[in-house]
Design a protein around this motif. Sequence first.
Motif, PDB file in Angstrom:
ATOM      1  N   ILE A  12       0.667  -1.124   0.087  1.00 27.51           N
ATOM      2  CA  ILE A  12      -0.100  -0.264  -0.162  1.00 27.51           C
ATOM      3  C   ILE A  12       0.425   1.124   0.071  1.00 27.51           C
ATOM      4  O   ILE A  12       0.836   1.948  -0.726  1.00 27.51           O
ATOM      5  CB  ILE A  12      -1.160  -0.102   0.966  1.00 27.51           C
ATOM      6  N   ALA A  13       1.810   0.653   1.341  1.00 30.36           N
ATOM      7  CA  ALA A  13       3.020   2.315   1.066  1.00 30.36           C
ATOM      8  C   ALA A  13       3.782   2.946  -0.161  1.00 30.36           C
ATOM      9  O   ALA A  13       3.854   3.777  -1.587  1.00 30.36           O
ATOM     10  CB  ALA A  13       3.560   2.153   1.886  1.00 30.36           C
ATOM     11  N   VAL A  14       4.093   1.611  -1.276  1.00 29.44           N
ATOM     12  CA  VAL A  14       4.387   1.192  -2.502  1.00 29.44           C
ATOM     13  C   VAL A  14       3.643   2.291  -3.488  1.00 29.44           C
ATOM     14  O   VAL A  14       4.230   3.439  -3.999  1.00 29.44           O
ATOM     15  CB  VAL A  14       4.810   0.305  -3.073  1.00 29.44           C
ATOM     16  N   TRP A  15       2.669   1.628  -3.106  1.00 26.78           N
ATOM     17  CA  TRP A  15       1.289   2.397  -4.312  1.00 26.78           C
ATOM     18  C   TRP A  15       0.798   3.986  -3.901  1.00 26.78           C
ATOM     19  O   TRP A  15       1.094   4.187  -5.172  1.00 26.78           O
ATOM     20  CB  TRP A  15      -0.020   0.933  -4.001  1.00 26.78           C
ATOM     21  N   PHE A  16       1.692   4.371  -2.985  1.00 28.73           N
ATOM     22  CA  PHE A  16       0.402   5.220  -2.934  1.00 28.73           C
ATOM     23  C   PHE A  16       1.713   6.103  -3.169  1.00 28.73           C
ATOM     24  O   PHE A  16       1.830   7.424  -3.686  1.00 28.73           O
ATOM     25  CB  PHE A  16       0.468   5.870  -1.240  1.00 28.73           C
ATOM     26  N   GLY A  17       2.872   6.090  -2.667  1.00 30.93           N
ATOM     27  CA  GLY A  17       4.222   6.603  -3.394  1.00 30.93           C
ATOM     28  C   GLY A  17       4.267   6.927  -4.836  1.00 30.93           C
ATOM     29  O   GLY A  17       4.344   8.256  -5.382  1.00 30.93           O
ATOM     30  N   LEU A  59      -4.387   4.220 -17.267  1.00 32.96           N
ATOM     31  CA  LEU A  59      -3.049   3.540 -17.804  1.00 32.96           C
ATOM     32  C   LEU A  59      -2.591   3.084 -16.079  1.00 32.96           C
ATOM     33  O   LEU A  59      -1.656   1.872 -15.614  1.00 32.96           O
ATOM     34  CB  LEU A  59      -2.420   4.124 -18.618  1.00 32.96           C
ATOM     35  N   ALA A  60      -2.371   4.499 -15.559  1.00 29.37           N
ATOM     36  CA  ALA A  60      -1.656   4.289 -14.387  1.00 29.37           C
ATOM     37  C   ALA A  60      -2.243   3.334 -13.213  1.00 29.37           C
ATOM     38  O   ALA A  60      -1.004   2.759 -12.995  1.00 29.37           O
ATOM     39  CB  ALA A  60      -2.428   5.583 -13.988  1.00 29.37           C
ATOM     40  N   GLY A  61      -3.756   3.171 -13.263  1.00 25.69           N
ATOM     41  CA  GLY A  61      -4.071   1.676 -12.316  1.00 25.69           C
ATOM     42  C   GLY A  61      -3.545   0.139 -12.977  1.00 25.69           C
ATOM     43  O   GLY A  61      -3.305  -0.586 -12.313  1.00 25.69           O
ATOM     44  N   ALA A  62      -3.365   0.095 -14.218  1.00 28.86           N
ATOM     45  CA  ALA A  62      -3.242  -0.641 -15.118  1.00 28.86           C
ATOM     46  C   ALA A  62      -1.844  -1.282 -15.155  1.00 28.86           C
ATOM     47  O   ALA A  62      -0.990  -2.461 -14.216  1.00 28.86           O
ATOM     48  CB  ALA A  62      -3.582  -0.808 -15.471  1.00 28.86           C
ATOM     49  N   GLY A  63      -0.693   0.022 -14.748  1.00 31.05           N
ATOM     50  CA  GLY A  63       0.639   0.271 -14.587  1.00 31.05           C
ATOM     51  C   GLY A  63       0.846  -0.502 -13.442  1.00 31.05           C
ATOM     52  O   GLY A  63       2.163  -0.633 -12.988  1.00 31.05           O
ATOM     53  N   LEU A  64       0.207   0.522 -12.203  1.00 32.19           N
ATOM     54  CA  LEU A  64       0.365   0.216 -11.020  1.00 32.19           C
ATOM     55  C   LEU A  64       0.412  -1.070 -10.672  1.00 32.19           C
ATOM     56  O   LEU A  64       1.583  -1.920 -10.309  1.00 32.19           O
ATOM     57  CB  LEU A  64      -0.101   1.096 -10.535  1.00 32.19           C
TER      58      LEU A  64
END
Length: 241
Positions: free
Chosen positions: A34-39, A67-72
């Motif tokens: 979650i921390a990585v996703w948030f960053g 794209l940000a959602g799929a890419g993340l």
Amino acid sequence: MLIKAAAAALRQVLSPALRGILLKSLALTIGLLIAVWFGLTRLIQAFQASHHISADYPFLDTLAFFLAGAGLFVALAYVMPAVSILVAGFFLDDVAEIVERTDFPAEPQGRALPFGEAMWSAVRFAGLALLVNLVALILVFVPGVNLIAFFGANAYLLGREYFELAAGRFRPLAEARAMREHFGFTVILAGCLLAGLMVIPIVNLVTPLFGVALMVHLHKGLERRAALSGPGPSARLPHGP
């Protein structure tokens, strides 16, 4: 030997003795992701805010959001090996002690690694794993090469780190490394198993505990094989703390 070790590790991960550690491991793993996703989302938003092309083409905001959602989601799969190594270093001794006590009660128990030493080793290898997987992520649009890079690199890194963490409870790091190199093919096969689990959603969350339990069993099995194989680099390694 590897199949037997994997079956024993799976049994241990699902056992009541490890249930509390499993829950804490899951919480830490999810928290780090979650921390990585948030960053990463904050970085993407900052980039979008500094570029004004979307003011003239609003549909680009929607496209970028998708794209940000799929890419993340894809990016997190490449971050997972580094997260797994960090979590394994944190819970190493707790898991190893339970596995050694329940499955090898008649054998000497390993010594707990100093927390700072275990975490420094985990952080060092996690950083290396992150760097290697970022390179693999860059190759995501190169068919075949990306898959080989991901599995090859992570099989080596995960096998190396998990085995040396488990073996380090019984012998100095230099001897743990020598033993890992002597049985390199078996250790890499175990790393392939861990790398495969990394790409399975939900299952990859329990990989840190499974990996530690797997390598404790594998180390014990290879130690017995070394004792029976006669003179050799690993056969000369000391047994016991």
